[in-house]
Design an enzyme around this catalytic site. Sequence first.
Site, PDB file in Angstrom:
ATOM      1  N   GLY A   1      46.573  40.310  39.380  1.00 17.06           N
ATOM      2  CA  GLY A   1      47.752  39.350  38.467  1.00 17.06           C
ATOM      3  C   GLY A   1      49.136  40.018  38.902  1.00 17.06           C
TER       4      GLY A   1
ATOM      5  N   ASP B   1      41.466  46.516  39.171  1.00 20.48           N
ATOM      6  CA  ASP B   1      42.551  46.072  38.287  1.00 20.48           C
ATOM      7  C   ASP B   1      43.845  45.694  39.079  1.00 20.48           C
ATOM      8  OD1 ASP B   1      43.831  45.278  36.041  1.00 20.48           O
ATOM      9  OD2 ASP B   1      44.065  47.240  35.242  1.00 20.48           O
TER      10      ASP B   1
ATOM     11  N   ASN C   1      37.492  39.003  29.276  1.00 22.03           N
ATOM     12  CA  ASN C   1      38.198  37.713  30.171  1.00 22.03           C
ATOM     13  C   ASN C   1      38.230  36.276  29.982  1.00 22.03           C
ATOM     14  OD1 ASN C   1      37.624  39.990  33.291  1.00 22.03           O
ATOM     15  ND2 ASN C   1      39.344  40.000  31.729  1.00 22.03           N
TER      16      ASN C   1
HETATM   17  C1  FPP Z   1      41.764  42.402  37.067  1.00 27.04           C
HETATM   18  O1  FPP Z   1      43.046  41.968  37.585  1.00 27.04           O
HETATM   19  C2  FPP Z   1      40.996  41.834  38.145  1.00 27.04           C
HETATM   20  C3  FPP Z   1      40.053  40.898  37.453  1.00 27.04           C
HETATM   21  C4  FPP Z   1      39.976  40.322  36.048  1.00 27.04           C
HETATM   22  C5  FPP Z   1      39.098  40.189  38.299  1.00 27.04           C
HETATM   23  C6  FPP Z   1      38.555  40.841  39.631  1.00 27.04           C
HETATM   24  C7  FPP Z   1      37.870  39.818  40.592  1.00 27.04           C
HETATM   25  C8  FPP Z   1      38.301  40.014  41.793  1.00 27.04           C
HETATM   26  C9  FPP Z   1      38.620  41.051  42.527  1.00 27.04           C
HETATM   27  C10 FPP Z   1      37.645  38.727  42.845  1.00 27.04           C
HETATM   28  C11 FPP Z   1      36.233  38.271  42.820  1.00 27.04           C
HETATM   29  C12 FPP Z   1      35.486  39.236  42.937  1.00 27.04           C
HETATM   30  C13 FPP Z   1      34.112  39.488  43.512  1.00 27.04           C
HETATM   31  C14 FPP Z   1      33.358  40.704  43.130  1.00 27.04           C
HETATM   32  C15 FPP Z   1      33.811  38.714  44.625  1.00 27.04           C
HETATM   33  P1  FPP Z   1      44.064  41.576  36.478  1.00 27.04           P
HETATM   34  O2  FPP Z   1      44.073  39.984  36.809  1.00 27.04           O
HETATM   35  O3  FPP Z   1      43.547  41.875  35.230  1.00 27.04           O
HETATM   36  O4  FPP Z   1      45.337  42.095  36.815  1.00 27.04           O
HETATM   37  P2  FPP Z   1      46.489  42.270  36.005  1.00 27.04           P
HETATM   38  O5  FPP Z   1      46.269  43.525  35.263  1.00 27.04           O
HETATM   39  O6  FPP Z   1      47.787  42.977  37.074  1.00 27.04           O
HETATM   40  O7  FPP Z   1      47.063  41.141  35.274  1.00 27.04           O
END
Ligand code: FPP
Length: 231
Positions: A14, A11, A59
């Site tokens: 973003g 997490d 998501n």
């Molecule tokens: C949460 O951060 C992360 C995700 C929804 C996606 C995770 C994906 C990756 C790390 C990239 C590709 C994955 C692989 C397995 C190659 P968020 O966007 O919810 O962050 P925030 O809470 O700060 O908005």
Amino acid sequence: MIPWHVAIIMDGNGRWAIKQSLPRVFGHKRGMETVKTIIQVAKSIGIKILTLYAFSTENWKRPKIEIDSLLSLLIQFLQDETSKFIKTGIRLRILGDLSKFPQYIRNELNKICKLMSKNTPHFELNIALNYGARQELVHAFKEMLKHGIDDPTEQTISSFLYTAGQPDPDLVIRTSGEFRISNFLLWQIAYSEIYVTSKLWPDFTENDLKAAISEFQKRERRFGGVNINNK
Ligand code: FPP
């Protein structure tokens, strides 16, 4: 005592991007680099199964541009890493309902999983994609009904989950400081140790993984029983 199975809620991509005044997509891109590092470190320190929560059933509520770039990053990651994974004995399993993805993504994922299925697994990588634990349980119950199972045991239920045949996670790590499970592996983490770090996923390093493991090593796991040495 290295945890056999580690599951990670990645997490903070973003927030990482916003902190650098960049679009959110850049956070996912940096997050992908962290994924590459953490897979290699996990494998080298003796973790046997690593489960990464990459895309949840919730998501889909994100803007289409973010969803598209997350999926293309994932495919790019798998295409770039497949030959290395095959050489180094990594087996890939996708956890989740792939039916919602475009056909070309499903074909690509099937092709990659098939290529790696010949590997003797020294290390198993699970990527949770369009994954939600409640959806997984509904799917498992429906499959049991199809098989005429009307009196399942805990073992039967486990054997119909996407993680069938794998031991439950010993350790769940969540980055970015949120104390939530977010519909991740609800059945499988009944007795897992949970470790939360305030580090955002793109900033999570080898040392952070090692810190989580050393915290895990200090925990006393009783699985609902008592430690007879302390009595
Ligand atoms: C949460 O951060 C992360 C995700 C929804 C996606 C995770 C994906 C990756 C790390 C990239 C590709 C994955 C692989 C397995 C190659 P968020 O966007 O919810 O962050 P925030 O809470 O700060 O908005």
